[in-house]
Write a protein that holds these residues in place. Sequence first.
Motif, mmCIF file in Angstrom:
data_model
loop_
_atom_site.group_PDB
_atom_site.id
_atom_site.type_symbol
_atom_site.label_atom_id
_atom_site.label_comp_id
_atom_site.label_asym_id
_atom_site.label_seq_id
_atom_site.Cartn_x
_atom_site.Cartn_y
_atom_site.Cartn_z
ATOM 1 N N GLU A 153 -7.603 13.273 14.498
ATOM 2 C CA GLU A 153 -7.754 12.144 14.965
ATOM 3 C C GLU A 153 -9.139 11.826 14.627
ATOM 4 O OE1 GLU A 153 -6.100 10.302 17.058
ATOM 5 O OE2 GLU A 153 -3.812 12.133 16.381
ATOM 6 N N ARG A 157 -8.705 4.814 -0.310
ATOM 7 C CA ARG A 157 -7.225 4.445 0.415
ATOM 8 C C ARG A 157 -6.453 5.210 -0.983
ATOM 9 N NH1 ARG A 157 -6.461 0.726 3.814
ATOM 10 N NH2 ARG A 157 -7.633 -0.774 3.906
ATOM 11 N N SER A 158 -5.101 5.984 -0.415
ATOM 12 C CA SER A 158 -4.799 6.554 -1.484
ATOM 13 C C SER A 158 -3.222 5.817 -1.221
ATOM 14 C CB SER A 158 -4.245 8.687 -1.300
ATOM 15 O OG SER A 158 -3.107 9.001 -2.159
ATOM 16 N N GLY A 159 -2.782 5.267 -2.663
ATOM 17 C CA GLY A 159 -1.425 4.603 -1.461
ATOM 18 C C GLY A 159 -1.211 3.049 -1.116
ATOM 19 N N SER A 160 -1.122 3.474 0.029
ATOM 20 C CA SER A 160 -1.034 2.416 1.199
ATOM 21 C C SER A 160 -1.583 3.016 2.819
ATOM 22 C CB SER A 160 0.200 1.972 0.959
ATOM 23 O OG SER A 160 1.133 2.556 2.150
ATOM 24 N N ARG A 161 -2.217 4.418 2.283
ATOM 25 C CA ARG A 161 -2.684 4.875 3.523
ATOM 26 C C ARG A 161 -4.492 5.183 2.723
ATOM 27 N NH1 ARG A 161 -2.493 10.538 3.350
ATOM 28 N NH2 ARG A 161 -2.274 11.168 1.196
ATOM 29 N N GLU A 162 -5.099 4.818 4.351
ATOM 30 C CA GLU A 162 -6.715 4.800 4.362
ATOM 31 C C GLU A 162 -6.832 6.904 3.981
ATOM 32 O OE1 GLU A 162 -10.375 3.691 6.450
ATOM 33 O OE2 GLU A 162 -8.762 2.233 6.571
ATOM 34 N N VAL A 163 -7.529 7.739 3.540
ATOM 35 C CA VAL A 163 -7.610 8.636 3.357
ATOM 36 C C VAL A 163 -8.854 8.854 4.272
ATOM 37 C CG1 VAL A 163 -5.975 9.420 2.181
ATOM 38 C CG2 VAL A 163 -7.621 8.860 1.302
ATOM 39 N N ARG A 201 -10.134 11.603 6.763
ATOM 40 C CA ARG A 201 -10.043 11.838 8.083
ATOM 41 C C ARG A 201 -9.415 13.338 8.365
ATOM 42 N NH1 ARG A 201 -8.360 7.832 10.418
ATOM 43 N NH2 ARG A 201 -8.496 5.731 9.826
ATOM 44 N N THR A 261 -13.158 7.194 4.297
ATOM 45 C CA THR A 261 -14.476 5.884 4.895
ATOM 46 C C THR A 261 -15.668 6.936 4.263
ATOM 47 O OG1 THR A 261 -13.568 5.251 6.769
ATOM 48 C CG2 THR A 261 -15.635 4.575 6.659
ATOM 49 N N TYR A 263 -12.713 12.488 12.135
ATOM 50 C CA TYR A 263 -13.148 12.578 10.532
ATOM 51 C C TYR A 263 -14.051 14.158 10.069
ATOM 52 C CZ TYR A 263 -12.325 7.612 10.084
ATOM 53 O OH TYR A 263 -11.563 6.233 10.113
#
Length: 168
Positions: free
Chosen positions: A92, A59-65, A89, A67, A94
């Motif tokens: 659409e 995560r970067s801040g509140s967003r998942e960037v 990500r 896995t 990875y």
Amino acid sequence: MKLTALFGFILISGLMMVGVAPQDSLSPDLKAAALKDAACTAAGDASPIDPTMETLPIRSGSREVGTIVEVQGACHCQSTNCDALVYLRSGEGYKLALHEKYASLHPMKIVKQGMPSLTGQFEISSSKMETTVYDWDGKAYKPSLCATVIKGKKVPAITRHPCKMLSQ
């Protein structure tokens, strides 16, 4: 921050991996990519049993960037070090950003160029490990800090050394 304090933080935070999800939470496309990217290479390595996978969000801040996917199975592990893949990500889907063998790989709270740094621990023995910190350079994760950590009775001995080139 002193090197000893930094690696102490990394060592402790590596032991506190929380939020690891089992493979059934993997999307079908990410699971397929991880199985392809971590495929057994030697003819005799393939196992009839599917490897197990655990995921950890980046995560970067509140967003998942991205896995982190850890693949465990007969040909995927050497002792306690298993295939660790980092997917970021991309539209659409990875994109594979890192593939190494680690006993532990997880994101840090440090953010560089919008992406969290990663720290990986490669266990050599029960008292000795190699620790690598990866920083995002805007295009890829690059090793920025490497050290050998030897657990002591009170304080670990930490020896910084040049980072090796990635196996990718």
